[in-house]
Design a protein around this motif. Structure first.
Motif, PDB file in Angstrom:
ATOM      1  N   ALA A   1       7.672 -25.858 -92.531  1.00 56.17           N
ATOM      2  CA  ALA A   1       8.661 -24.780 -92.600  1.00 56.17           C
ATOM      3  C   ALA A   1       7.963 -23.437 -92.782  1.00 56.17           C
ATOM      4  N   ALA A   2       6.973 -23.394 -93.672  1.00 57.15           N
ATOM      5  CA  ALA A   2       6.221 -22.156 -93.904  1.00 57.15           C
ATOM      6  C   ALA A   2       5.401 -21.783 -92.680  1.00 57.15           C
ATOM      7  N   TYR A   3       4.715 -22.765 -92.096  1.00 58.80           N
ATOM      8  CA  TYR A   3       3.875 -22.490 -90.928  1.00 58.80           C
ATOM      9  C   TYR A   3       4.720 -22.036 -89.733  1.00 58.80           C
ATOM     10  N   GLY A   4       5.853 -22.685 -89.531  1.00 53.35           N
ATOM     11  CA  GLY A   4       6.734 -22.314 -88.421  1.00 53.35           C
ATOM     12  C   GLY A   4       7.265 -20.904 -88.567  1.00 53.35           C
ATOM     13  N   SER A   5       7.689 -20.527 -89.766  1.00 51.18           N
ATOM     14  CA  SER A   5       8.198 -19.161 -89.957  1.00 51.18           C
ATOM     15  C   SER A   5       7.074 -18.148 -89.817  1.00 51.18           C
ATOM     16  N   PHE A   6       5.881 -18.479 -90.305  1.00 46.24           N
ATOM     17  CA  PHE A   6       4.727 -17.604 -90.118  1.00 46.24           C
ATOM     18  C   PHE A   6       4.416 -17.437 -88.629  1.00 46.24           C
ATOM     19  N   SER A   7       4.503 -18.521 -87.875  1.00 46.47           N
ATOM     20  CA  SER A   7       4.220 -18.463 -86.433  1.00 46.47           C
ATOM     21  C   SER A   7       5.227 -17.587 -85.696  1.00 46.47           C
ATOM     22  N   VAL A   8       6.493 -17.638 -86.113  1.00 44.78           N
ATOM     23  CA  VAL A   8       7.513 -16.783 -85.482  1.00 44.78           C
ATOM     24  C   VAL A   8       7.195 -15.313 -85.735  1.00 44.78           C
ATOM     25  N   VAL A   9       6.859 -14.977 -86.972  1.00 45.18           N
ATOM     26  CA  VAL A   9       6.512 -13.593 -87.291  1.00 45.18           C
ATOM     27  C   VAL A   9       5.252 -13.190 -86.547  1.00 45.18           C
ATOM     28  N   GLU A  10       4.269 -14.085 -86.501  1.00 51.96           N
ATOM     29  CA  GLU A  10       3.009 -13.785 -85.827  1.00 51.96           C
ATOM     30  C   GLU A  10       3.201 -13.568 -84.328  1.00 51.96           C
ATOM     31  N   LEU A  11       4.160 -14.240 -83.741  1.00 53.47           N
ATOM     32  CA  LEU A  11       4.437 -14.079 -82.319  1.00 53.47           C
ATOM     33  C   LEU A  11       4.711 -12.620 -81.971  1.00 53.47           C
ATOM     34  N   PHE A  12       5.409 -11.935 -82.862  1.00 53.70           N
ATOM     35  CA  PHE A  12       5.771 -10.542 -82.607  1.00 53.70           C
ATOM     36  C   PHE A  12       4.735  -9.544 -83.113  1.00 53.70           C
ATOM     37  N   THR A  13       3.892  -9.945 -84.045  1.00 57.85           N
ATOM     38  CA  THR A  13       2.954  -8.989 -84.641  1.00 57.85           C
ATOM     39  C   THR A  13       1.501  -9.223 -84.255  1.00 57.85           C
ATOM     40  N   ASP A  14       1.192 -10.334 -83.615  1.00 58.64           N
ATOM     41  CA  ASP A  14      -0.194 -10.711 -83.339  1.00 58.64           C
ATOM     42  C   ASP A  14      -0.923  -9.679 -82.489  1.00 58.64           C
ATOM     43  N   LYS A  15      -0.293  -9.156 -81.478  1.00 63.05           N
ATOM     44  CA  LYS A  15      -0.961  -8.191 -80.590  1.00 63.05           C
ATOM     45  C   LYS A  15      -1.385  -6.933 -81.338  1.00 63.05           C
TER      46      LYS A  15
END
Length: 195
Positions: free
Chosen positions: A63-77
């Motif tokens: 749950a933590a990793y999935g939510s982190f991945s969603v946020v990272e999808l938009f902020t990674d670049k």
């Protein structure tokens, strides 16, 4: 002399991992391994052992990793331009998994749970809408999906049989797992003699 070579290799590996201006390939691979590969195996072990505490721990992690991945999808670049971004990401992923700090539980209780509870009604509506759209898409493309599924399953079965025959020629897999799948019958010389 062998001891010197051993120390030299570990220093080079650690230097490549910690160098902020070097290639990000090493640290990204470490992030992937720590964030995904190790937890997948640990989740498998928790499911197979049937230990509820371990299962809950890894459920909280995902749950933590999935939510982190969603946020990272938009902020990674944007964030990947910072020199120590992947190092901080690796530290965060390790923190989520460490039993001594129980990071995933803290992340869930302090951040994820309050956010999801506050927005639960809107998220339920959004999920209902998305599931409805997916159901329409699947029903409209049922024939193509079924053809693709059948095709991929035949490829998977063929590859699986080839690998099994290479690794264990003439042996049958015996399963004692917590979640059992269908067992495949592999003919041996004994079964051929009986016929």
């Amino acid at each position: 002399m062998a001891m010197f070579g051993s120390n030299m290799r570990s220093e080079v590996g650690l230097g490549a991992l910690l160098c902020p201006l070097g290639s990000n390939v090493v640290i990204q691979t470490a992030c992937f391994s720590v964030g995904t590969v190790l937890p997948v195996y640990s989740t498998f072990k928790a499911i197979e052992s049937r230990e509820e505490d371990e299962q809950r721990k890894w459920l909280l992690y995902w749950a933590a990793y999935g939510s982190f991945s969603v946020v990272e999808l938009f902020t990674d670049k944007f964030l990947c331009r910072f020199p120590f971004y992947y190092h901080m990401k690796l530290a965060f992923l390790v923190w989520l998994q460490l039993p001594s700090v129980d990071g995933a539980r803290h992340f869930y209780i302090n951040l994820l749970r309050p956010f999801l509870r506050r927005h639960q009604c809107r998220l339920d509506q959004l999920m209902g809408f998305l599931y409805g759209k997916m159901a329409k898409f699947v029903s409209a493309r049922h024939t193509e999906i079924e053809f693709t599924r059948t095709f991929l399953m035949k490829i998977w079965e063929s590859a699986s049989h080839m690998v099994q025959n290479i690794i264990n020629p003439g042996k049958r897999q015996i399963s004692g797992a917590a979640i059992d799948g269908p067992l495949e019958h592999v003919e041996t010389s004994e079964s051929e003699d009986k016929e």
